[in-house]
Design a protein around this motif. Structure first.
Motif, PDB file in Angstrom:
ATOM      1  N   PHE B 110       0.666  -1.599  -0.131  1.00 35.91           N
ATOM      2  CA  PHE B 110       0.033   0.015  -0.132  1.00 35.91           C
ATOM      3  C   PHE B 110       1.005   1.369  -0.060  1.00 35.91           C
ATOM      4  O   PHE B 110       0.389   2.431  -0.584  1.00 35.91           O
ATOM      5  CB  PHE B 110      -0.853  -0.012   0.906  1.00 35.91           C
ATOM      6  N   GLY B 111       1.964   1.081   0.737  1.00 34.87           N
ATOM      7  CA  GLY B 111       2.854   2.309   0.661  1.00 34.87           C
ATOM      8  C   GLY B 111       3.363   2.572  -0.843  1.00 34.87           C
ATOM      9  O   GLY B 111       3.436   3.830  -1.275  1.00 34.87           O
ATOM     10  N   ILE B 112       3.838   1.447  -1.616  1.00 29.81           N
ATOM     11  CA  ILE B 112       4.022   1.754  -2.955  1.00 29.81           C
ATOM     12  C   ILE B 112       2.912   2.236  -3.884  1.00 29.81           C
ATOM     13  O   ILE B 112       3.305   2.985  -4.691  1.00 29.81           O
ATOM     14  CB  ILE B 112       4.658   0.230  -3.416  1.00 29.81           C
ATOM     15  N   GLU B 113       1.766   1.616  -3.653  1.00 25.06           N
ATOM     16  CA  GLU B 113       0.603   2.297  -4.227  1.00 25.06           C
ATOM     17  C   GLU B 113       0.499   3.640  -4.114  1.00 25.06           C
ATOM     18  O   GLU B 113      -0.083   4.469  -4.725  1.00 25.06           O
ATOM     19  CB  GLU B 113      -0.696   1.415  -3.673  1.00 25.06           C
ATOM     20  N   GLY B 114       0.754   4.188  -2.951  1.00 20.50           N
ATOM     21  CA  GLY B 114       0.819   5.756  -2.408  1.00 20.50           C
ATOM     22  C   GLY B 114       1.428   6.474  -3.658  1.00 20.50           C
ATOM     23  O   GLY B 114       0.943   7.472  -4.050  1.00 20.50           O
ATOM     24  N   ILE B 115       2.686   5.968  -4.006  1.00 22.46           N
ATOM     25  CA  ILE B 115       3.532   6.706  -4.658  1.00 22.46           C
ATOM     26  C   ILE B 115       2.768   6.797  -6.195  1.00 22.46           C
ATOM     27  O   ILE B 115       2.738   7.704  -6.724  1.00 22.46           O
ATOM     28  CB  ILE B 115       4.802   6.075  -5.180  1.00 22.46           C
ATOM     29  N   PHE B 116       2.195   5.804  -6.506  1.00 26.27           N
ATOM     30  CA  PHE B 116       1.825   5.803  -7.959  1.00 26.27           C
ATOM     31  C   PHE B 116       0.479   6.488  -8.027  1.00 26.27           C
ATOM     32  O   PHE B 116       0.150   7.227  -8.935  1.00 26.27           O
ATOM     33  CB  PHE B 116       1.318   4.178  -8.324  1.00 26.27           C
ATOM     34  N   PHE B 117      -0.125   6.506  -7.058  1.00 25.29           N
ATOM     35  CA  PHE B 117      -1.597   7.331  -6.920  1.00 25.29           C
ATOM     36  C   PHE B 117      -1.235   8.751  -6.836  1.00 25.29           C
ATOM     37  O   PHE B 117      -1.840   9.547  -7.716  1.00 25.29           O
ATOM     38  CB  PHE B 117      -2.160   7.031  -5.464  1.00 25.29           C
ATOM     39  N   PHE B 118      -0.188   9.306  -6.348  1.00 18.68           N
ATOM     40  CA  PHE B 118       0.365  10.809  -6.299  1.00 18.68           C
ATOM     41  C   PHE B 118       0.755  11.224  -7.417  1.00 18.68           C
ATOM     42  O   PHE B 118       0.294  12.026  -8.181  1.00 18.68           O
ATOM     43  CB  PHE B 118       1.444  10.872  -5.202  1.00 18.68           C
ATOM     44  N   LEU B 119       1.546  10.062  -8.285  1.00 19.17           N
ATOM     45  CA  LEU B 119       2.081  10.399  -9.679  1.00 19.17           C
ATOM     46  C   LEU B 119       0.939  10.452 -10.854  1.00 19.17           C
ATOM     47  O   LEU B 119       0.823  11.421 -11.368  1.00 19.17           O
ATOM     48  CB  LEU B 119       2.859   9.385  -9.992  1.00 19.17           C
ATOM     49  N   GLU B 120      -0.057   9.773 -10.354  1.00 19.14           N
ATOM     50  CA  GLU B 120      -1.242   9.693 -11.687  1.00 19.14           C
ATOM     51  C   GLU B 120      -1.938  10.987 -11.313  1.00 19.14           C
ATOM     52  O   GLU B 120      -2.241  11.697 -12.259  1.00 19.14           O
ATOM     53  CB  GLU B 120      -2.083   8.444 -11.390  1.00 19.14           C
ATOM     54  N   ALA B 121      -2.404  11.229  -9.902  1.00 19.43           N
ATOM     55  CA  ALA B 121      -3.034  12.671  -9.722  1.00 19.43           C
ATOM     56  C   ALA B 121      -2.201  13.880 -10.528  1.00 19.43           C
ATOM     57  O   ALA B 121      -2.812  14.751 -11.090  1.00 19.43           O
ATOM     58  CB  ALA B 121      -2.982  12.841  -8.279  1.00 19.43           C
ATOM     59  N   ILE B 122      -1.053  13.802 -10.210  1.00 20.71           N
ATOM     60  CA  ILE B 122      -0.263  14.924 -10.726  1.00 20.71           C
ATOM     61  C   ILE B 122      -0.122  14.961 -12.331  1.00 20.71           C
ATOM     62  O   ILE B 122      -0.556  15.977 -13.127  1.00 20.71           O
ATOM     63  CB  ILE B 122       1.119  15.035 -10.283  1.00 20.71           C
ATOM     64  N   SER B 142       2.957  13.389 -22.003  1.00 22.95           N
ATOM     65  CA  SER B 142       2.833  13.853 -20.383  1.00 22.95           C
ATOM     66  C   SER B 142       1.561  12.895 -20.049  1.00 22.95           C
ATOM     67  O   SER B 142       1.224  12.689 -18.890  1.00 22.95           O
ATOM     68  CB  SER B 142       2.251  15.207 -20.371  1.00 22.95           C
ATOM     69  N   GLY B 143       0.752  12.223 -21.016  1.00 16.77           N
ATOM     70  CA  GLY B 143      -0.336  11.175 -20.654  1.00 16.77           C
ATOM     71  C   GLY B 143       0.178   9.940 -20.343  1.00 16.77           C
ATOM     72  O   GLY B 143      -0.427   8.936 -19.575  1.00 16.77           O
ATOM     73  N   LEU B 144       1.435   9.482 -20.647  1.00 20.41           N
ATOM     74  CA  LEU B 144       1.924   8.309 -20.403  1.00 20.41           C
ATOM     75  C   LEU B 144       2.160   7.650 -18.977  1.00 20.41           C
ATOM     76  O   LEU B 144       1.764   6.842 -18.518  1.00 20.41           O
ATOM     77  CB  LEU B 144       3.443   7.917 -21.158  1.00 20.41           C
ATOM     78  N   PRO B 145       2.784   8.632 -18.250  1.00 21.80           N
ATOM     79  CA  PRO B 145       2.800   8.503 -16.882  1.00 21.80           C
ATOM     80  C   PRO B 145       1.394   8.131 -16.002  1.00 21.80           C
ATOM     81  O   PRO B 145       1.527   7.323 -15.120  1.00 21.80           O
ATOM     82  CB  PRO B 145       3.624   9.817 -16.313  1.00 21.80           C
ATOM     83  N   VAL B 146       0.613   8.673 -16.608  1.00 24.74           N
ATOM     84  CA  VAL B 146      -1.026   8.509 -16.071  1.00 24.74           C
ATOM     85  C   VAL B 146      -1.021   7.034 -16.419  1.00 24.74           C
ATOM     86  O   VAL B 146      -1.465   6.312 -15.197  1.00 24.74           O
ATOM     87  CB  VAL B 146      -1.928   9.207 -16.781  1.00 24.74           C
ATOM     88  N   VAL B 147      -0.963   6.436 -17.632  1.00 26.80           N
ATOM     89  CA  VAL B 147      -1.169   4.943 -17.986  1.00 26.80           C
ATOM     90  C   VAL B 147      -0.221   3.969 -16.971  1.00 26.80           C
ATOM     91  O   VAL B 147      -0.937   3.257 -16.507  1.00 26.80           O
ATOM     92  CB  VAL B 147      -1.286   4.750 -19.393  1.00 26.80           C
ATOM     93  N   GLY B 150      -1.074   4.247 -13.267  1.00 27.00           N
ATOM     94  CA  GLY B 150      -2.251   3.463 -13.019  1.00 27.00           C
ATOM     95  C   GLY B 150      -2.045   1.874 -13.028  1.00 27.00           C
ATOM     96  O   GLY B 150      -2.510   1.246 -12.210  1.00 27.00           O
ATOM     97  N   ALA B 151      -0.959   1.490 -13.746  1.00 30.59           N
ATOM     98  CA  ALA B 151      -0.802   0.112 -13.791  1.00 30.59           C
ATOM     99  C   ALA B 151       0.048  -0.294 -12.738  1.00 30.59           C
ATOM    100  O   ALA B 151      -0.250  -1.342 -12.107  1.00 30.59           O
ATOM    101  CB  ALA B 151      -0.220  -0.417 -15.033  1.00 30.59           C
ATOM    102  N   GLY B 152       0.981   0.652 -12.261  1.00 33.97           N
ATOM    103  CA  GLY B 152       1.749   0.353 -10.970  1.00 33.97           C
ATOM    104  C   GLY B 152       0.910   0.361  -9.711  1.00 33.97           C
ATOM    105  O   GLY B 152       1.033  -0.599  -8.976  1.00 33.97           O
ATOM    106  N   GLY B 153      -0.137   1.192  -9.763  1.00 36.26           N
ATOM    107  CA  GLY B 153      -0.897   1.222  -8.396  1.00 36.26           C
ATOM    108  C   GLY B 153      -1.781   0.034  -8.131  1.00 36.26           C
ATOM    109  O   GLY B 153      -1.964  -0.526  -7.254  1.00 36.26           O
ATOM    110  N   THR B 154      -2.394  -0.337  -9.531  1.00 35.05           N
ATOM    111  CA  THR B 154      -3.095  -1.590  -9.758  1.00 35.05           C
ATOM    112  C   THR B 154      -2.451  -2.956  -9.177  1.00 35.05           C
ATOM    113  O   THR B 154      -2.810  -3.556  -8.402  1.00 35.05           O
ATOM    114  CB  THR B 154      -3.943  -2.090 -10.901  1.00 35.05           C
ATOM    115  N   ALA B 155      -1.169  -2.803  -9.758  1.00 38.65           N
ATOM    116  CA  ALA B 155       0.116  -3.943  -9.253  1.00 38.65           C
ATOM    117  C   ALA B 155       0.146  -3.978  -7.783  1.00 38.65           C
ATOM    118  O   ALA B 155       0.156  -5.102  -7.102  1.00 38.65           O
ATOM    119  CB  ALA B 155       1.121  -3.718  -9.918  1.00 38.65           C
ATOM    120  N   SER B 156       0.229  -2.901  -7.128  1.00 37.14           N
ATOM    121  CA  SER B 156       0.461  -2.989  -5.764  1.00 37.14           C
ATOM    122  C   SER B 156      -0.543  -3.221  -4.909  1.00 37.14           C
ATOM    123  O   SER B 156      -0.523  -4.145  -4.088  1.00 37.14           O
ATOM    124  CB  SER B 156       0.662  -1.356  -5.399  1.00 37.14           C
ATOM    125  N   VAL B 157      -1.753  -2.834  -5.230  1.00 37.03           N
ATOM    126  CA  VAL B 157      -3.021  -3.396  -4.529  1.00 37.03           C
ATOM    127  C   VAL B 157      -3.265  -5.039  -5.035  1.00 37.03           C
ATOM    128  O   VAL B 157      -3.699  -5.702  -3.733  1.00 37.03           O
ATOM    129  CB  VAL B 157      -4.251  -2.446  -4.902  1.00 37.03           C
TER     130      VAL B 157
END
Lengths: 331, 473
Positions: B110-122, B142-147, B150-157
């Motif tokens: 979940f800690g790792i997920e937090g990083i991806f969540f923050f990046l995606e929001a930015i 600039s859309g690529l980090p969103v995608v 998103g995958a990184g966050g899902t991987a973490s959860v």
């Protein structure tokens, strides 16, 4: 290592208190801005100031929860099983606030905006109040090691109520200073006077609550009182001094300066609490080291924190630079 | 591990009163949240595809689609952020036994997920901001980090979820976690198959959901190029992914057969261990016997080991105290069947589409194709939800398989029905609000032709300089 994890956790708490505090305070002024027509202009300014930073606040809250349950699992469980009432209510308040934010910008009709706006404003006041009671419950030692403490007394007690009221007042004060500075930067003189007046009133209220707080803590949480006057004292003094300086500079200085002092004032209160409580995580009975997870977990938390900083800070700067550039082009 | 938790499980009458409301609330809020996941994860990819096409082919329709999709994605991302925050509170408020005992391991993903969540929001902010403000290609990138985030966050959860199914990377002393191997926690034995499965599922759901809205528009007579493109991009992606998912699902079933035998026994509805096990379509477990189902002889044995003589461990191999109750087994089995059935329905629709496209480079002419495409979105969500039920209910009575029973993970304080009621009311309001907001955006785009809709994460319009006097006029 456990102290480092505690510092990381507490950094999250301070950042959340500052950023979300300003946000919650803006909601307070939204709530008290009056009817739809009378409050329209202050609300517009509030919308403008709150929008861009909102998401960052959520991240800090989730960050605190995650670091807490990863690095200090037993303490997390103890807090959650004792203070579940205010925490549950704060969670519901955050949902209301968040959805109010998500929807209001898209809606165009005033009636629709008013409904989401009211949800946003009311929850902006209740949420910091409940978080304040949680802080008071933890600080006054009402969360036992094993959890399952008193369901009501743990947050309905003098220290918790002080925490709750102080949280709302400080948030409102910080927000009023930020909004004054914002109005000044945008050369909106009517709104600048409007929020300056409110910043002064709230500073007065904060002073009264703090003085009352001295007596409350003396009677209800003696250890915390002693520590606040001991190692915590510099931060308490710093907070009060910064708060007053921000007020004094509201009219004269560059808007950035009073903004900075107000943030220091809010952060000082929270840091003072943290320093006063060290080396305990809960009251004066559970030490940080005793609640900590195994070392590899703590190392992971530290690595994640550094990675987050390395990845997110440059991205945030990029966003900020782009927005500033856009603003210049539009002007 | 010891026998203490096992002994406790037998006393189902002794389950805390909070167990039922807590499970219902968790199921409800996760079930809500999981529908939003494909939009953060795969819808943003569709948006990038439209953007790419728009720039490459100087295609104004594709660019307009990409811009509008990015705004829909922002609204859904904001709603997802809210429901995600509730979930993190629920971890503690509902399951203090899980977090208090295993937070040291389970918390890391979940800690790792937090990083991806923050990046995606930015980067969602940057991307939305960049329309008409950045040059086309830098804006696209600039859309690529969103995608990716998103995958990184899902991987973490999913890593956290996989750990509950096949926990690893921890050393226990009694009940206490005394050592943790963070990498072994994250890359647990269930991680890869659960992650790929969820990733593909997200592309399927986002594809069919988005295509469905444009199919509905075509049924109402909108045959313009914009609507057609809005249908074709997502539907093509979903049509490519659905056969991959079915092939991969077959591989996963064998992974589950080897690694999670209890879940597999429930999925295949196998009460008694044995070989020549049939594949039962439908059917229920009643008094320890399988009834009302259609049997394909040797089916389950063939699928799990490519031979009729493959031996499958039945529910009888699970010690009675931790054997899942028959109604749970039935839920898992029927959910699995619904998942497989709906995915074949979606495959059928994709094959129809592929055939028409191959023959005439066009959509099937039948209005039935559009009607079915309109419901494909809902069908894909049913497929996603039932698949998720299989994973979660299939783990019961465990929260962490072999280590922590759900009845020991749950909180023992307070009236959780009240909390659930509050959450339910709020979520219904949020769900209704989300639909209302999306409809009003649609209305402005479609009928009024207004495109600068304010969305969360979007740039701020300039503020008026002078106070207006409307109230006094």
């Amino acid at each position: 290592m456990s102290t480092l994890a505690a510092v990381i956790l507490f950094t999250g708490v301070v950042l959340y208190a500052i950023f979300a505090g300003a946000d919650f305070g803006a909601g307070f002024w939204d709530l008290t801005a009056g009817g739809a027509e009378r409050g329209r202009r202050p609300r517009e300014l509030i919308d403008h100031s709150v929008g861009p930073v909102w998401e960052a606040n959520h991240v800090w809250l989730i960050f605190c929860l995650v670091v807490m349950w990863t690095a200090f699992p037993p303490a997390f469980a103890a807090i959650m099983t004792t203070l579940y009432v205010p925490l549950g209510l704060a969670a519901l308040g955050i949902v209301l606030r968040g959805s109010g934010f998500a929807f209001r910008k898209v809606l165009v009709r005033t009636a629709e905006q008013r409904v989401t706006g009211a949800a946003f404003a009311i929850s902006s006041v209740l949420t910091p109040f409940f978080f304040g009671t949680v802080a008071g419950g933890i600080a006054s030692g009402r969360v036992p090691d094993g959890g399952n403490g008193e369901a009501v007394g743990s947050w309905v007690n003098p220290t918790s109520l002080l925490g709750g009221v102080l949280a709302v007042v400080v948030c409102a004060y910080v927000a009023a200073v930020l909004l004054t500075a914002d109005a000044r930067a945008r050369r909106l003189q009517d709104l600048e006077a409007y929020f300056r007046h409110r910043a002064l009133v709230m500073a007065g209220v904060a002073g009264v609550v703090s003085i009352a707080g001295i007596f409350i803590l003396h009677a209800d949480a003696r250890h915390l009182f002693d520590q606040l006057l001991g190692p915590g004292l510099p931060f308490v003094v710093l907070s009060a001094a910064a708060g007053l300086t921000a007020l004094a500079l509201l009219r004269s200085a560059v808007p950035r300066v009073p903004r900075g002092f107000a943030v220091v004032a809010a952060g000082g209160v929270v840091i003072g609490w943290g320093v006063a409580q060290y080396p305990y995580l809960l009251g004066t009975h559970l030490r940080i080291a005793d609640a900590a997870a195994p070392r590899p977990t703590l190392v992971s938390v530290a690595v994640i924190f550094v990675a987050a900083a390395l990845l997110c800070v440059p991205s945030l700067i990029l966003l900020y630079v782009l927005q500033q550039r856009g603003r210049l082009e539009e002007a | 591990m010891g026998l203490a938790p096992l002994a406790g499980a037998a006393l189902s009458a002794g389950d805390p009163a909070q167990l039922l409301p807590a499970r219902e609330q968790m199921a409800f809020t996760l079930g809500f949240h999981i529908v939003l996941v494909p939009f953060g994860l795969a819808f943003t990819f569709l948006m990038m595809l439209a953007n790419y096409r728009g720039i490459r082919g100087a295609d104004a329709d594709a660019l307009l689609l990409a811009e509008r999709w990015s705004k829909v994605a922002a609204v859904l991302f904001a709603v997802g952020a809210v429901s995600g925050t509730v979930l993190s509170f629920e971890m503690g408020l509902l399951w203090p036994g899980l977090m208090g005992r295993f937070g040291a391991a389970y918390g890391i993903p979940f800690g790792i997920e937090g990083i991806f969540f923050f990046l995606e929001a930015i980067f969602v902010s940057i991307y939305i901001y960049g329309w008409r403000r950045l040059r086309p290609w830098p804006h696209f990138w600039s859309g690529l980090p969103v995608v990716l985030s998103g995958a990184g966050g899902t991987a973490s959860v999913v890593a956290a979820n996989g750990w509950m199914n096949l926990p690893g990377g921890i050393t226990l002393s009694g009940d206490r976690v005394v050592d943790v191997n963070p990498l072994a926690v994250f890359f647990n034995r269930a991680f890869w198959y659960e992650f790929v499965h969820m990733l593909l599922a997200a592309y399927i759901v986002a594809g069919f959901m988005v295509a469905a809205t444009y199919a509905a528009g075509m049924l109402r007579g909108r045959r313009d190029r914009y609507t057609r493109l809005g249908f074709l991009i997502p539907f093509t992606v979903a049509s490519v992914v659905i056969p991959l998912q079915i092939l991969f699902g077959d591989v996963i079933a064998r992974e589950v057969f080897h690694k999670e035998p209890a879940k597999f026994a429930a999925i295949e509805l196998v009460p008694q261990t044995g070989d020549h096990v049939p594949e039962t379509l439908g059917g229920l477990l009643v008094d320890g016997k399988v009834r009302y189902g259609i049997d394909i002889p040797n089916g389950a044995s063939m699928l799990s080991g490519f031979s009729p003589s493959t031996r499958i461990r039945g529910l009888d191999t699970i010690p009675p105290p931790v054997r899942p109750a028959p109604h749970l087994v039935n839920i898992v089995h029927l959910s699995f069947d619904v998942m497989v059935f709906t995915s074949f329905l979606l495959l059928g629709l994709s094959v129809w589409f592929a055939w028409a496209w191959w023959r005439r480079r066009d959509l099937p002419r039948s209005r039935w194709f559009l009607r079915l495409a309109t419901v494909s979105g809902v069908v894909s969500v049913i497929c996603l939800e039932t698949g998720w039920i299989v994973t979660e209910v299939g783990r019961q009575p465990w929260t962490v398989v072999g280590l922590l029973l759900t009845s020991d993970a749950v909180t023992t304080r307070g009236n959780m029905w009240l909390f659930f009621a509050g959450v339910l009311v709020l979520y219904v309001a949020i769900g209704a609000g989300t639909i209302f907001v999306l409809r009003s955006m649609h209305h402005r785009w479609r009928r009024l032709g207004v495109d600068d809709v304010d969305v969360p994460y979007g740039p701020e319009p300039p503020l008026e300089q002078q106070p207006t006097q409307a109230g006094h006029a």
